[in-house]
Design a protein around this motif. Structure first.
Motif, PDB file in Angstrom:
ATOM      1  N   SER A   1      11.501   1.097 -14.707  1.00 42.95           N
ATOM      2  CA  SER A   1      10.510   0.484 -13.804  1.00 42.95           C
ATOM      3  C   SER A   1       9.120   0.745 -14.385  1.00 42.95           C
ATOM      4  CB  SER A   1      10.630   1.099 -12.408  1.00 42.95           C
ATOM      5  OG  SER A   1       9.620   0.605 -11.555  1.00 42.95           O
ATOM      6  N   ILE A   2       8.287  -0.266 -14.376  1.00 45.64           N
ATOM      7  CA  ILE A   2       6.959  -0.139 -14.979  1.00 45.64           C
ATOM      8  C   ILE A   2       5.897  -0.313 -13.896  1.00 45.64           C
ATOM      9  CG2 ILE A   2       5.342  -1.097 -16.674  1.00 45.64           C
ATOM     10  CD1 ILE A   2       7.728  -2.090 -18.260  1.00 45.64           C
ATOM     11  N   GLU A   3       4.983   0.653 -13.842  1.00 49.09           N
ATOM     12  CA  GLU A   3       3.844   0.575 -12.929  1.00 49.09           C
ATOM     13  C   GLU A   3       2.574   0.644 -13.764  1.00 49.09           C
ATOM     14  OE1 GLU A   3       4.157   3.663 -10.054  1.00 49.09           O
ATOM     15  OE2 GLU A   3       6.192   3.081  -9.404  1.00 49.09           O
ATOM     16  N   SER A   4       1.602  -0.200 -13.412  1.00 48.99           N
ATOM     17  CA  SER A   4       0.403  -0.245 -14.239  1.00 48.99           C
ATOM     18  C   SER A   4      -0.769  -0.829 -13.455  1.00 48.99           C
ATOM     19  CB  SER A   4       0.671  -1.083 -15.492  1.00 48.99           C
ATOM     20  OG  SER A   4      -0.517  -1.330 -16.201  1.00 48.99           O
ATOM     21  N   TYR A   5      -1.936  -0.426 -13.867  1.00 44.62           N
ATOM     22  CA  TYR A   5      -3.146  -1.026 -13.276  1.00 44.62           C
ATOM     23  C   TYR A   5      -3.230  -2.513 -13.641  1.00 44.62           C
ATOM     24  CZ  TYR A   5      -5.413  -1.236 -17.840  1.00 44.62           C
ATOM     25  OH  TYR A   5      -5.746  -1.548 -19.127  1.00 44.62           O
ATOM     26  N   LEU A   6      -2.464  -2.924 -14.645  1.00 45.12           N
ATOM     27  CA  LEU A   6      -2.463  -4.320 -15.058  1.00 45.12           C
ATOM     28  C   LEU A   6      -1.662  -5.201 -14.112  1.00 45.12           C
ATOM     29  CD1 LEU A   6      -1.901  -3.796 -18.899  1.00 45.12           C
ATOM     30  CD2 LEU A   6      -4.043  -4.359 -17.745  1.00 45.12           C
ATOM     31  N   ILE A   7      -0.795  -4.568 -13.317  1.00 44.90           N
ATOM     32  CA  ILE A   7       0.038  -5.317 -12.383  1.00 44.90           C
ATOM     33  C   ILE A   7      -0.669  -5.341 -11.027  1.00 44.90           C
ATOM     34  CG2 ILE A   7       2.284  -5.455 -11.276  1.00 44.90           C
ATOM     35  CD1 ILE A   7       3.443  -3.913 -13.626  1.00 44.90           C
ATOM     36  N   LEU A  18      14.106   5.296 -14.651  1.00 48.16           N
ATOM     37  CA  LEU A  18      13.045   5.881 -15.470  1.00 48.16           C
ATOM     38  C   LEU A  18      11.770   5.088 -15.207  1.00 48.16           C
ATOM     39  CD1 LEU A  18      12.232   7.818 -17.844  1.00 48.16           C
ATOM     40  CD2 LEU A  18      12.960   5.985 -19.390  1.00 48.16           C
ATOM     41  N   VAL A  19      10.702   5.776 -14.855  1.00 49.38           N
ATOM     42  CA  VAL A  19       9.446   5.102 -14.486  1.00 49.38           C
ATOM     43  C   VAL A  19       8.400   5.336 -15.570  1.00 49.38           C
ATOM     44  CG1 VAL A  19       7.577   4.935 -12.801  1.00 49.38           C
ATOM     45  CG2 VAL A  19       9.932   5.345 -12.037  1.00 49.38           C
ATOM     46  N   LEU A  20       7.807   4.248 -16.026  1.00 50.84           N
ATOM     47  CA  LEU A  20       6.678   4.317 -16.956  1.00 50.84           C
ATOM     48  C   LEU A  20       5.423   3.881 -16.217  1.00 50.84           C
ATOM     49  CD1 LEU A  20       5.136   4.477 -19.628  1.00 50.84           C
ATOM     50  CD2 LEU A  20       6.043   2.198 -20.186  1.00 50.84           C
ATOM     51  N   TYR A  21       4.474   4.805 -16.106  1.00 50.00           N
ATOM     52  CA  TYR A  21       3.191   4.472 -15.487  1.00 50.00           C
ATOM     53  C   TYR A  21       2.154   4.346 -16.595  1.00 50.00           C
ATOM     54  CZ  TYR A  21      -1.137   4.683 -12.892  1.00 50.00           C
ATOM     55  OH  TYR A  21      -2.378   4.404 -12.396  1.00 50.00           O
ATOM     56  N   ILE A  22       1.486   3.208 -16.609  1.00 51.16           N
ATOM     57  CA  ILE A  22       0.446   2.949 -17.639  1.00 51.16           C
ATOM     58  C   ILE A  22      -0.899   3.063 -16.970  1.00 51.16           C
ATOM     59  CG2 ILE A  22      -0.440   1.298 -19.313  1.00 51.16           C
ATOM     60  CD1 ILE A  22       2.344   0.016 -19.309  1.00 51.16           C
ATOM     61  N   SER A  23      -1.673   4.054 -17.388  1.00 49.74           N
ATOM     62  CA  SER A  23      -2.992   4.289 -16.774  1.00 49.74           C
ATOM     63  C   SER A  23      -4.064   3.452 -17.455  1.00 49.74           C
ATOM     64  CB  SER A  23      -3.341   5.785 -16.873  1.00 49.74           C
ATOM     65  OG  SER A  23      -3.546   6.142 -18.238  1.00 49.74           O
ATOM     66  N   LYS A  24      -5.174   3.352 -16.746  1.00 47.84           N
ATOM     67  CA  LYS A  24      -6.315   2.595 -17.269  1.00 47.84           C
ATOM     68  C   LYS A  24      -6.983   3.423 -18.361  1.00 47.84           C
ATOM     69  CE  LYS A  24     -10.364   0.035 -15.700  1.00 47.84           C
ATOM     70  NZ  LYS A  24     -11.194  -0.353 -14.528  1.00 47.84           N
ATOM     71  N   PRO A  25      -7.317   2.790 -19.494  1.00 51.40           N
ATOM     72  CA  PRO A  25      -7.978   3.545 -20.568  1.00 51.40           C
ATOM     73  C   PRO A  25      -9.287   4.139 -20.102  1.00 51.40           C
ATOM     74  CG  PRO A  25      -7.228   1.387 -21.337  1.00 51.40           C
ATOM     75  CD  PRO A  25      -7.073   1.393 -19.851  1.00 51.40           C
ATOM     76  N   GLN A  26      -9.547   5.360 -20.594  1.00 52.78           N
ATOM     77  CA  GLN A  26     -10.805   6.018 -20.267  1.00 52.78           C
ATOM     78  C   GLN A  26     -11.945   5.405 -21.061  1.00 52.78           C
ATOM     79  OE1 GLN A  26     -11.244   8.440 -18.011  1.00 52.78           O
ATOM     80  NE2 GLN A  26      -9.077   8.512 -17.454  1.00 52.78           N
ATOM     81  N   ASN A  27     -13.065   5.191 -20.396  1.00 53.07           N
ATOM     82  CA  ASN A  27     -14.242   4.688 -21.116  1.00 53.07           C
ATOM     83  C   ASN A  27     -14.857   5.810 -21.900  1.00 53.07           C
ATOM     84  OD1 ASN A  27     -14.037   2.082 -20.008  1.00 53.07           O
ATOM     85  ND2 ASN A  27     -15.154   2.713 -18.153  1.00 53.07           N
ATOM     86  N   THR A  28     -15.138   5.541 -23.158  1.00 53.61           N
ATOM     87  CA  THR A  28     -15.733   6.572 -24.027  1.00 53.61           C
ATOM     88  C   THR A  28     -17.186   6.268 -24.293  1.00 53.61           C
ATOM     89  OG1 THR A  28     -14.976   5.341 -25.966  1.00 53.61           O
ATOM     90  CG2 THR A  28     -13.525   7.060 -25.122  1.00 53.61           C
TER      91      THR A  28
END
Length: 251
Positions: A171-177, A241-251
């Protein structure tokens, strides 16, 4: 150990001998360890001819046991006629006759002779026996051992057990969804695969940095060194199995 005896006459016929070979007052020697039969001529016991009983068959219809013994050398296609009028080789001929009439099945004996010839580095003999085995369509199973420096063959290691792949749900969870979804994907993972390996695969194929990937089972975060099928929590078939994709950190 060997048996010896002197016979009145020996005649040999075959395709390799257009003229009949005849030896009178010849000495026979039979080596029991390898069944070699040798013809030696007087006065200095010069070796005139030889064969192996393992390659021979007894021609009962042409023999008169105790007086005339006939054998067929299959490797050379020769026929031997041994005449012992003076009874000078009774023990040897009795042993030869008994060996040929009561030996193990030819295919088993030929296989043993073939393997022995290979081990003794005798390619010509091995080639002759191989042709005979091929004609009879005999099955052979050989084992090859690796010899170490001391000349000993180390024991073969046990075969590696076949590891069954783990069938999981992803299962995929992401800020993109934007909307929540319950869609799950079937994935197959080999035992001992680490989370770090999965991260590298996702980064290579989907271009999602490893630092933005977080993997979970039953809401428990899995570290990079987690190994499937080994480390706790253990997984079973259809574990999610869960994959969570976080938002990239601004540098």
């Amino acid at each position: 150990m060997s048996l010896t005896g002197r016979v009145s006459q020996i005649k040999i016929t075959g395709p390799q001998n257009p003229d009949i070979l005849q030896y009178s007052n010849a000495k026979l020697q039979l080596m029991k360890n390898d069944s070699k039969l040798i013809i030696m001529l007087p006065p200095d016991n010069e070796i005139a001819y030889e064969c192996y009983l393992n390659d021979c068959s007894y021609l009962e219809e042409s023999s008169a046991p105790g007086t005339v013994e006939c054998i067929h050398d299959r490797s050379k296609q020769d026929k031997w006629i041994i005449i012992d009028k003076q009874k000078g080789a009774v023990e040897l001929l009795n042993y030869m006759r008994d060996y040929l009439q009561n030996r193990p099945p030819e295919s088993d004996e030929n296989v043993k002779q073939f393997i022995r010839a290979l081990n003794d580095n005798k390619p010509d003999i091995a080639s002759q026996i191989a042709r005979l085995l091929a004609q009879n369509k005999t099955s052979i199973r050989l084992g090859l051992d690796i010899i170490n420096e001391s000349g000993n063959a180390p024991p073969a290691p046990p075969p590696e057990p076949v590891e069954k792949p783990l069938k999981l749900k992803l299962s995929i969870e992401s800020y993109l969804i934007n909307l929540c979804t319950d869609e799950q994907f079937e994935v197959t993972i080999l035992p001992r695969t680490t989370i770090n390996t999965l991260k590298q695969i996702v980064e290579t194929n989907v271009d999602i940095p490893s630092n933005n990937q977080f993997w979970y089972i039953n809401r428990e975060h899995l570290p990079d060194n987690y190994e499937f099928g080994v480390t706790m929590p253990r997984v079973n078939e259809n574990t999610v199995l869960v994959l969570y994709i976080s938002k990239p950190q601004n540098t």
